[in-house]
Enzyme design. Sequence first.
Site, PDB file in Angstrom:
ATOM      1  N   LYS A 129       9.021  88.860 -65.994  1.00 43.20           N
ATOM      2  CA  LYS A 129       7.922  88.915 -65.379  1.00 43.20           C
ATOM      3  C   LYS A 129       6.717  88.867 -66.521  1.00 43.20           C
ATOM      4  CE  LYS A 129       5.054  91.291 -61.903  1.00 43.20           C
ATOM      5  NZ  LYS A 129       5.186  92.363 -60.976  1.00 43.20           N
ATOM      6  N   SER A 170       4.457  91.248 -56.003  1.00 47.55           N
ATOM      7  CA  SER A 170       3.710  90.234 -57.123  1.00 47.55           C
ATOM      8  C   SER A 170       4.783  89.830 -58.151  1.00 47.55           C
ATOM      9  CB  SER A 170       2.592  91.311 -58.228  1.00 47.55           C
ATOM     10  OG  SER A 170       3.652  92.312 -58.880  1.00 47.55           O
ATOM     11  N   SER A 230       6.693  95.563 -55.378  1.00 50.95           N
ATOM     12  CA  SER A 230       6.461  94.119 -55.877  1.00 50.95           C
ATOM     13  C   SER A 230       7.826  93.405 -56.547  1.00 50.95           C
ATOM     14  CB  SER A 230       5.420  94.187 -57.018  1.00 50.95           C
ATOM     15  OG  SER A 230       4.366  94.299 -56.605  1.00 50.95           O
TER      16      SER A 230
END
Length: 471
Positions: free
Chosen positions: A66, A141, A165
């Site tokens: 990420k 996210s 997330s």
Amino acid sequence: MLAHEIRVRVARGELSPLEVAQAYLKRVRELDPRVQAFLTLNPDLLEEAQRVDPGLPLAGLLVAVKDNIATRGLRTTAGSRLLERFVPPYEATAVARLKALGALVLGKTNLDEFGMGSSTEHSAFFPTRNPFDPSRVPGGSSGGSAAAVATDLAPLALGSDTGGSVRQPASFCGVLGLKPTYGRVSRYGLIAYASSLDQIGPMARSAKDLALLMDALAGPDPLDATSLDLSPRFQEALEAPLPPLRLGVVREGLSGNSPGVERALEEAVSLFQGLGFAVKEVSWPSLPLALAAYYILAPAEASSNLARYDGTLYGVRAEGEELWQVVEATRALFGLEVKRRILVGTFVLSSGYYEAYYERAQAFRRRLKAEARALFQEVDLLLLPTAPHPAFPLGARPDPLAMYREDLYTVGASLAGLPALSFPAGFEGHLPVGLQLLAPWGRDELLLRVAWAHEEATDRAFLRTPLGEAL
């Protein structure tokens, strides 16, 4: 191909790390334009793959990281224009530990800006699409990481979980996602959103693959004062017999689930009963109120953490004749959702409102933790949905409050610092549905053991790859 299968084939000499890297890079170039999971690919991947010692424990395993987790020499944007050209001179501890064991960083995945969102539509660059239905969101996210694993663009991924997330996108994309006990994985190198909540968490298509990652990631770190000295023993836990367990099903205040979610929950309860679990409904009275407390505490910490992006030291610097003009023009580059949370956080910390909002939310957090400790005297695990429905269409949540409600089932574990795992448990039409297991503080291994038992009992029925054949 699952990560633990790749590991075995590389160890036997049937595959080289270079061959694995070439195969995945080819797949990314063919399929990622339809999903848009990646912001940056590692330009040195093949060269690094040639140098990997095949005898290392994670040799040949590619990890999608990420893009709010620092990677030395590889662009790290946090999904924001303010860090669009940022190339870290340092490495996150989580990434360094994986590399030391032979894993390779395939690339950096898309996310909601600074981790603030539940759909990956708030990225400053482009939205990621759900690989099961490109008209829908992958969740957020960590949507890019979830979509990459689901599509088998990478066998493993790192995400970060502040209020859900890792878990919510794992549910939407039909993969497993673990939010470890707070402190189990070092936060060093994770770009901060809400420091008392943020955790790096692994994503994969099998509990066995999560165990591989967690044995590498977990452990104390002198660079992170909040890290825990708990020995990694995740793969060992999967080999142990499943003990008799008490499973508490949380339903209180959690209504309005879609038919597919309700069906998955009932089927999972029946399956666990068949495995010998003692199942009962339990009450966690404060859980329905956790969302309100979370959206006081997390924005408050965000307003403090993001104050550093003012054009004087970190990130992009806008032009202006006076200092206030530089700060104003620089901070104007924040996306709308980030600005919204900074404003909320600054308000609840301001004079006259601190006691009314922030201190009351902190007191509620203590009560939530106390209730959780009491619950785990009654049961060994909690089971509840990860999200009330499968993935929703792109653009379907223009109201920010509607988007915040996506975190309804996930923020409780975050506020309490508990380990929580989302695992694939069914489908609603063609869309995956995930369920969530919570364990007592520090019992992350138990979550993986139970998820592995679920995989074996269902014959891995939910491990689908939506676009093309898996490697």
